[in-house]
Design a protein around this motif. Structure first.
Motif, PDB file in Angstrom:
ATOM      1  N   GLU A 160       0.836  -1.198   0.000  1.00  0.00           N
ATOM      2  CA  GLU A 160       0.000   0.000   0.000  1.00  0.00           C
ATOM      3  C   GLU A 160       0.867   1.242   0.000  1.00  0.00           C
ATOM      4  O   GLU A 160       2.096   1.158   0.158  1.00  0.00           O
ATOM      5  N   LYS A 161       0.240   2.384  -0.136  1.00  0.00           N
ATOM      6  CA  LYS A 161       0.936   3.662  -0.133  1.00  0.00           C
ATOM      7  C   LYS A 161       1.894   3.733   1.050  1.00  0.00           C
ATOM      8  O   LYS A 161       1.526   3.452   2.180  1.00  0.00           O
ATOM      9  N   GLY A 162       3.156   4.088   0.761  1.00  0.00           N
ATOM     10  CA  GLY A 162       4.172   4.197   1.796  1.00  0.00           C
ATOM     11  C   GLY A 162       4.986   2.936   2.012  1.00  0.00           C
ATOM     12  O   GLY A 162       6.034   2.979   2.657  1.00  0.00           O
ATOM     13  N   ASP A 163       4.541   1.787   1.474  1.00  0.00           N
ATOM     14  CA  ASP A 163       5.294   0.545   1.620  1.00  0.00           C
ATOM     15  C   ASP A 163       6.476   0.533   0.654  1.00  0.00           C
ATOM     16  O   ASP A 163       6.414   1.094  -0.443  1.00  0.00           O
ATOM     17  N   CYS A 164       7.546  -0.130   1.074  1.00  0.00           N
ATOM     18  CA  CYS A 164       8.771  -0.177   0.281  1.00  0.00           C
ATOM     19  C   CYS A 164       9.297  -1.607   0.244  1.00  0.00           C
ATOM     20  O   CYS A 164       9.276  -2.308   1.260  1.00  0.00           O
ATOM     21  N   LEU A 165       9.760  -2.051  -0.911  1.00  0.00           N
ATOM     22  CA  LEU A 165      10.313  -3.384  -1.064  1.00  0.00           C
ATOM     23  C   LEU A 165      11.642  -3.265  -1.802  1.00  0.00           C
ATOM     24  O   LEU A 165      11.744  -2.547  -2.799  1.00  0.00           O
ATOM     25  N   TYR A 166      12.669  -3.939  -1.310  1.00  0.00           N
ATOM     26  CA  TYR A 166      14.005  -3.923  -1.905  1.00  0.00           C
ATOM     27  C   TYR A 166      14.380  -5.363  -2.218  1.00  0.00           C
ATOM     28  O   TYR A 166      14.239  -6.239  -1.362  1.00  0.00           O
ATOM     29  N   PHE A 167      14.855  -5.630  -3.441  1.00  0.00           N
ATOM     30  CA  PHE A 167      15.142  -7.015  -3.817  1.00  0.00           C
ATOM     31  C   PHE A 167      16.132  -7.065  -4.968  1.00  0.00           C
ATOM     32  O   PHE A 167      16.420  -6.053  -5.614  1.00  0.00           O
ATOM     33  N   SER A 168      16.644  -8.244  -5.224  1.00  0.00           N
ATOM     34  CA  SER A 168      17.538  -8.461  -6.359  1.00  0.00           C
ATOM     35  C   SER A 168      16.724  -8.435  -7.649  1.00  0.00           C
ATOM     36  O   SER A 168      15.718  -9.128  -7.768  1.00  0.00           O
ATOM     37  N   GLY A 169      17.168  -7.632  -8.614  1.00  0.00           N
ATOM     38  CA  GLY A 169      16.465  -7.548  -9.890  1.00  0.00           C
ATOM     39  C   GLY A 169      16.500  -8.850 -10.663  1.00  0.00           C
ATOM     40  O   GLY A 169      15.713  -9.051 -11.578  1.00  0.00           O
ATOM     41  N   GLU A 170      17.419  -9.742 -10.310  1.00  0.00           N
ATOM     42  CA  GLU A 170      17.512 -11.028 -10.992  1.00  0.00           C
ATOM     43  C   GLU A 170      16.425 -11.998 -10.552  1.00  0.00           C
ATOM     44  O   GLU A 170      16.227 -13.037 -11.166  1.00  0.00           O
ATOM     45  N   THR A 171      15.695 -11.645  -9.474  1.00  0.00           N
ATOM     46  CA  THR A 171      14.561 -12.455  -9.047  1.00  0.00           C
ATOM     47  C   THR A 171      13.385 -12.168  -9.981  1.00  0.00           C
ATOM     48  O   THR A 171      13.004 -11.015 -10.139  1.00  0.00           O
ATOM     49  N   PRO A 172      12.813 -13.173 -10.640  1.00  0.00           N
ATOM     50  CA  PRO A 172      11.663 -12.908 -11.516  1.00  0.00           C
ATOM     51  C   PRO A 172      10.568 -12.175 -10.753  1.00  0.00           C
ATOM     52  O   PRO A 172      10.203 -12.563  -9.648  1.00  0.00           O
ATOM     53  N   HIS A 173      10.079 -11.070 -11.351  1.00  0.00           N
ATOM     54  CA  HIS A 173       9.070 -10.265 -10.655  1.00  0.00           C
ATOM     55  C   HIS A 173       8.122  -9.595 -11.636  1.00  0.00           C
ATOM     56  O   HIS A 173       8.447  -9.406 -12.801  1.00  0.00           O
ATOM     57  N   GLN A 174       6.944  -9.271 -11.121  1.00  0.00           N
ATOM     58  CA  GLN A 174       5.916  -8.599 -11.905  1.00  0.00           C
ATOM     59  C   GLN A 174       5.073  -7.763 -10.953  1.00  0.00           C
ATOM     60  O   GLN A 174       4.733  -8.206  -9.865  1.00  0.00           O
ATOM     61  N   VAL A 175       4.756  -6.532 -11.369  1.00  0.00           N
ATOM     62  CA  VAL A 175       3.988  -5.604 -10.535  1.00  0.00           C
ATOM     63  C   VAL A 175       2.675  -5.280 -11.218  1.00  0.00           C
ATOM     64  O   VAL A 175       2.641  -4.995 -12.416  1.00  0.00           O
ATOM     65  N   ASN A 176       1.577  -5.334 -10.447  1.00  0.00           N
ATOM     66  CA  ASN A 176       0.255  -4.982 -10.971  1.00  0.00           C
ATOM     67  C   ASN A 176      -0.476  -4.081  -9.991  1.00  0.00           C
ATOM     68  O   ASN A 176      -0.322  -4.210  -8.783  1.00  0.00           O
ATOM     69  N   SER A 177      -1.277  -3.164 -10.540  1.00  0.00           N
ATOM     70  CA  SER A 177      -2.121  -2.313  -9.700  1.00  0.00           C
ATOM     71  C   SER A 177      -3.274  -3.129  -9.132  1.00  0.00           C
ATOM     72  O   SER A 177      -3.761  -4.064  -9.766  1.00  0.00           O
ATOM     73  N   LEU A 178      -3.718  -2.744  -7.940  1.00  0.00           N
ATOM     74  CA  LEU A 178      -4.895  -3.336  -7.310  1.00  0.00           C
ATOM     75  C   LEU A 178      -5.923  -2.233  -7.092  1.00  0.00           C
ATOM     76  O   LEU A 178      -5.564  -1.066  -6.952  1.00  0.00           O
ATOM     77  N   GLY A 179      -7.192  -2.594  -7.017  1.00  0.00           N
ATOM     78  CA  GLY A 179      -8.234  -1.603  -6.766  1.00  0.00           C
ATOM     79  C   GLY A 179      -8.769  -1.008  -8.057  1.00  0.00           C
ATOM     80  O   GLY A 179      -8.633  -1.583  -9.129  1.00  0.00           O
ATOM     81  N   ARG A 180      -9.364   0.186  -7.952  1.00  0.00           N
ATOM     82  CA  ARG A 180     -10.016   0.807  -9.116  1.00  0.00           C
ATOM     83  C   ARG A 180      -9.124   1.752  -9.896  1.00  0.00           C
ATOM     84  O   ARG A 180      -9.369   2.024 -11.059  1.00  0.00           O
ATOM     85  N   GLN A 181      -8.098   2.312  -9.246  1.00  0.00           N
ATOM     86  CA  GLN A 181      -7.216   3.254  -9.931  1.00  0.00           C
ATOM     87  C   GLN A 181      -5.811   2.696  -9.999  1.00  0.00           C
ATOM     88  O   GLN A 181      -5.368   1.998  -9.094  1.00  0.00           O
ATOM     89  N   ARG A 182      -5.117   3.043 -11.076  1.00  0.00           N
ATOM     90  CA  ARG A 182      -3.736   2.608 -11.200  1.00  0.00           C
ATOM     91  C   ARG A 182      -2.893   3.211 -10.092  1.00  0.00           C
ATOM     92  O   ARG A 182      -3.035   4.377  -9.762  1.00  0.00           O
ATOM     93  N   ALA A 183      -2.020   2.412  -9.558  1.00  0.00           N
ATOM     94  CA  ALA A 183      -1.095   2.880  -8.532  1.00  0.00           C
ATOM     95  C   ALA A 183       0.048   3.643  -9.200  1.00  0.00           C
ATOM     96  O   ALA A 183       0.254   3.544 -10.415  1.00  0.00           O
ATOM     97  N   GLU A 184       0.772   4.403  -8.403  1.00  0.00           N
ATOM     98  CA  GLU A 184       2.019   5.021  -8.845  1.00  0.00           C
ATOM     99  C   GLU A 184       3.117   4.483  -7.948  1.00  0.00           C
ATOM    100  O   GLU A 184       2.997   4.475  -6.722  1.00  0.00           O
ATOM    101  N   VAL A 185       4.198   4.021  -8.567  1.00  0.00           N
ATOM    102  CA  VAL A 185       5.280   3.377  -7.839  1.00  0.00           C
ATOM    103  C   VAL A 185       6.606   3.996  -8.266  1.00  0.00           C
ATOM    104  O   VAL A 185       6.878   4.127  -9.464  1.00  0.00           O
TER     105      VAL A 185
END
Length: 197
Positions: A160-185
């Motif tokens: 959610e807003k204000g949350d932060c995640l740090y990880f290795s870019g070599e880890t397969p990953h995918q980001v999607n918006s949840l809810g009714r409006q697109r998130a900004e990250v």
């Protein structure tokens, strides 16, 4: 011209200037010829991972796709909200804003991302989705607004807003918006080295 088309034109010019065919660049970047062709024609907004792979293959900084005439080595870059240089969200794609495109030699790549909504379960993902979901270096993801789901190597986290995640870019990953409006990250990718030429 749309910003997506601008990135595609810059990519095509860089590729042809280096004497590479679509097939050769596809092999070097581990993307498909069709995907690169769609990006070059402005029909697909490239992912951050795809941009990083193509930049590495072309031996340029990712910023070159957004501003090929960036001055070498400015002391700083200032990005104002009204100057959003972006690949706009369209057709289930995502908006991607390079926040420091004018500084070509840097060890971090900052972006503002507007992730798409999830359209299919992970088991139905295409080869390109899987291929563009990892890159070298490390990544920090900070949710500016809205809510997102991020898959890290099969594990899902909801942020959610204000949350932060740090990880290795070599880890397969995918980001999607949840809810009714697109998130900004806010995404910052550290390659671990400053490109000095």
């Amino acid at each position: 011209m749309s910003k997506t088309a601008g990135v595609g034109d810059n990519l095509r010019q860089l590729r042809t200037a280096k004497g590479l065919t679509l097939d050769r660049l596809a092999g070097m970047s581990e993307l498909t010829r069709g995907y690169i062709s769609l990006v070059e024609r402005g029909l697909k907004a490239p992912s951050i991972a795809a941009l990083m792979r193509m930049a590495a293959a072309l031996d340029v900084n990712v910023a070159t796709f957004f501003d090929p005439k960036a001055a070498a080595g400015p002391r700083y870059t200032l990005h104002r909200h009204e100057d959003q240089g972006a690949a706009p969200a369209a057709n289930g794609s995502f908006g991607l804003f390079a926040l420091a495109a004018a500084r070509p030699h840097k060890s971090m790549e900052p972006f503002l991302l507007r992730p798409p909504f999830k359209t299919s379960p992970p088991s139905v993902r295409t080869r390109e989705t899987i291929q563009r979901a990892f890159h070298s270096g490390e990544e920090m993801l900070f949710v500016v607004s809205g809510r997102v789901a991020i898959e890290l190597d099969g594990e899902e986290f909801k942020l959610e807003k204000g949350d932060c995640l740090y990880f290795s870019g070599e880890t397969p990953h995918q980001v999607n918006s949840l809810g009714r409006q697109r998130a900004e990250v806010l995404i910052v990718i550290a390659t671990g080295k400053s490109e000095k030429r």
